[in-house]
Design a protein around this motif. Sequence first.
Motif, PDB file in Angstrom:
ATOM      1  N   CYS A  48       0.820  -1.220   0.000  1.00  7.29           N
ATOM      2  CA  CYS A  48       0.000   0.000   0.000  1.00  7.29           C
ATOM      3  C   CYS A  48       0.851   1.266   0.000  1.00  7.29           C
ATOM      4  O   CYS A  48       0.354   2.344  -0.274  1.00  7.29           O
ATOM      5  N   GLY A  49       2.149   1.166   0.324  1.00 11.69           N
ATOM      6  CA  GLY A  49       3.015   2.323   0.307  1.00 11.69           C
ATOM      7  C   GLY A  49       3.580   2.716   1.664  1.00 11.69           C
ATOM      8  O   GLY A  49       4.471   3.541   1.738  1.00 11.69           O
ATOM      9  N   ARG A  50       3.104   2.150   2.744  1.00 10.89           N
ATOM     10  CA  ARG A  50       3.628   2.447   4.080  1.00 10.89           C
ATOM     11  C   ARG A  50       4.833   1.574   4.373  1.00 10.89           C
ATOM     12  O   ARG A  50       5.134   0.630   3.656  1.00 10.89           O
ATOM     13  N   ARG A  51       5.521   1.884   5.467  1.00  9.62           N
ATOM     14  CA  ARG A  51       6.665   1.096   5.917  1.00  9.62           C
ATOM     15  C   ARG A  51       6.486   0.790   7.406  1.00  9.62           C
ATOM     16  O   ARG A  51       7.190   1.336   8.252  1.00  9.62           O
ATOM     17  N   PRO A  52       5.531  -0.097   7.759  1.00  4.18           N
ATOM     18  CA  PRO A  52       5.309  -0.425   9.170  1.00  4.18           C
ATOM     19  C   PRO A  52       6.344  -1.410   9.698  1.00  4.18           C
ATOM     20  O   PRO A  52       7.090  -2.024   8.934  1.00  4.18           O
ATOM     21  N   SER A  53       6.371  -1.562  11.009  1.00  5.08           N
ATOM     22  CA  SER A  53       7.279  -2.540  11.612  1.00  5.08           C
ATOM     23  C   SER A  53       6.686  -3.936  11.465  1.00  5.08           C
ATOM     24  O   SER A  53       5.509  -4.112  11.140  1.00  5.08           O
ATOM     25  N   LEU A  54       7.527  -4.927  11.709  1.00  7.17           N
ATOM     26  CA  LEU A  54       7.113  -6.322  11.583  1.00  7.17           C
ATOM     27  C   LEU A  54       6.882  -6.942  12.947  1.00  7.17           C
ATOM     28  O   LEU A  54       7.515  -6.559  13.931  1.00  7.17           O
ATOM     29  N   THR A  55       5.999  -7.930  12.992  1.00  9.47           N
ATOM     30  CA  THR A  55       5.790  -8.698  14.217  1.00  9.47           C
ATOM     31  C   THR A  55       6.882  -9.757  14.316  1.00  9.47           C
ATOM     32  O   THR A  55       7.707  -9.911  13.409  1.00  9.47           O
ATOM     33  N   ASP A  56       6.886 -10.507  15.410  1.00  5.50           N
ATOM     34  CA  ASP A  56       7.882 -11.570  15.586  1.00  5.50           C
ATOM     35  C   ASP A  56       7.772 -12.645  14.514  1.00  5.50           C
ATOM     36  O   ASP A  56       8.742 -13.312  14.205  1.00  5.50           O
ATOM     37  N   ARG A  57       6.590 -12.822  13.962  1.00  6.83           N
ATOM     38  CA  ARG A  57       6.384 -13.847  12.945  1.00  6.83           C
ATOM     39  C   ARG A  57       6.663 -13.343  11.532  1.00  6.83           C
ATOM     40  O   ARG A  57       6.415 -14.032  10.558  1.00  6.83           O
ATOM     41  N   GLY A  58       7.126 -12.106  11.399  1.00  5.51           N
ATOM     42  CA  GLY A  58       7.484 -11.581  10.091  1.00  5.51           C
ATOM     43  C   GLY A  58       6.320 -11.012   9.312  1.00  5.51           C
ATOM     44  O   GLY A  58       6.411 -10.823   8.109  1.00  5.51           O
ATOM     45  N   ARG A  59       5.214 -10.724   9.981  1.00  4.89           N
ATOM     46  CA  ARG A  59       4.059 -10.121   9.314  1.00  4.89           C
ATOM     47  C   ARG A  59       4.011  -8.632   9.617  1.00  4.89           C
ATOM     48  O   ARG A  59       4.548  -8.172  10.615  1.00  4.89           O
ATOM     49  N   LEU A  60       3.358  -7.894   8.758  1.00  4.12           N
ATOM     50  CA  LEU A  60       3.226  -6.454   8.954  1.00  4.12           C
ATOM     51  C   LEU A  60       2.268  -6.160  10.100  1.00  4.12           C
ATOM     52  O   LEU A  60       1.247  -6.828  10.259  1.00  4.12           O
ATOM     53  N   ARG A  61       2.590  -5.167  10.904  1.00 10.77           N
ATOM     54  CA  ARG A  61       1.682  -4.729  11.949  1.00 10.77           C
ATOM     55  C   ARG A  61       0.484  -4.044  11.323  1.00 10.77           C
ATOM     56  O   ARG A  61       0.525  -3.587  10.183  1.00 10.77           O
ATOM     57  N   ARG A  62      -0.586  -3.941  12.085  1.00 10.48           N
ATOM     58  CA  ARG A  62      -1.801  -3.288  11.621  1.00 10.48           C
ATOM     59  C   ARG A  62      -1.507  -1.802  11.379  1.00 10.48           C
ATOM     60  O   ARG A  62      -0.909  -1.127  12.208  1.00 10.48           O
ATOM     61  N   HIS A  63      -1.912  -1.313  10.217  1.00 11.20           N
ATOM     62  CA  HIS A  63      -1.635   0.070   9.841  1.00 11.20           C
ATOM     63  C   HIS A  63      -2.681   0.563   8.863  1.00 11.20           C
ATOM     64  O   HIS A  63      -3.410  -0.220   8.270  1.00 11.20           O
ATOM     65  N   LYS A  64      -2.767   1.861   8.739  1.00 14.21           N
ATOM     66  CA  LYS A  64      -3.689   2.453   7.778  1.00 14.21           C
ATOM     67  C   LYS A  64      -2.930   2.810   6.504  1.00 14.21           C
ATOM     68  O   LYS A  64      -1.773   3.226   6.564  1.00 14.21           O
ATOM     69  N   PRO A  65      -3.552   2.643   5.345  1.00 14.76           N
ATOM     70  CA  PRO A  65      -2.867   3.006   4.103  1.00 14.76           C
ATOM     71  C   PRO A  65      -2.690   4.516   4.027  1.00 14.76           C
ATOM     72  O   PRO A  65      -3.429   5.265   4.654  1.00 14.76           O
ATOM     73  N   PRO A  66      -1.716   4.969   3.253  1.00 12.92           N
ATOM     74  CA  PRO A  66      -1.482   6.414   3.152  1.00 12.92           C
ATOM     75  C   PRO A  66      -2.657   7.115   2.460  1.00 12.92           C
ATOM     76  O   PRO A  66      -3.296   6.548   1.579  1.00 12.92           O
ATOM     77  N   GLU A  67      -2.885   8.354   2.855  1.00 12.01           N
ATOM     78  CA  GLU A  67      -3.920   9.168   2.211  1.00 12.01           C
ATOM     79  C   GLU A  67      -3.359   9.645   0.875  1.00 12.01           C
ATOM     80  O   GLU A  67      -2.257  10.163   0.811  1.00 12.01           O
ATOM     81  N   LYS A  68      -4.134   9.487  -0.193  1.00 12.30           N
ATOM     82  CA  LYS A  68      -3.646   9.913  -1.507  1.00 12.30           C
ATOM     83  C   LYS A  68      -4.592  10.898  -2.109  1.00 12.30           C
ATOM     84  O   LYS A  68      -5.716  10.945  -1.961  1.00 12.30           O
TER      85      LYS A  68
END
Length: 68
Positions: A48-68
Motif C-alpha cells: 500500500c506504500g507504508r513502511r510499518p514494523s514487523l511482528t515476531d512472525r514476520g508479518r506487517l503490523r496493523r496500519h492504515k494506508p497512506p492518504e492519496k
Amino acid sequence: MNAKPAVTPDGYCANTQPVPGTTKQVNGHALGPKFLKMHGRRYADCPCGRRPSLTDRGRLRRHKPPEK
C-alpha cells in the motif's frame, strides 16, 4: 495499473505480507538515545506504500494506508 489496496471496513490495510526483499533492521545506537527504542526493530515495505514494523512472525503490523 495501480489498484487500490485492500482496506478493512474500519479503514486499516488488509495486507499482512511485506514486499519481498524490503525488510531492514534499525540500529538505534547510531540514531542516538532519543531513538534507542527503535533499536533492533524490523521494518518492511507494504504494497500500500507504508513502511510499518514487523511482528515476531514476520508479518506487517496493523496500519492504515497512506492518504492519496
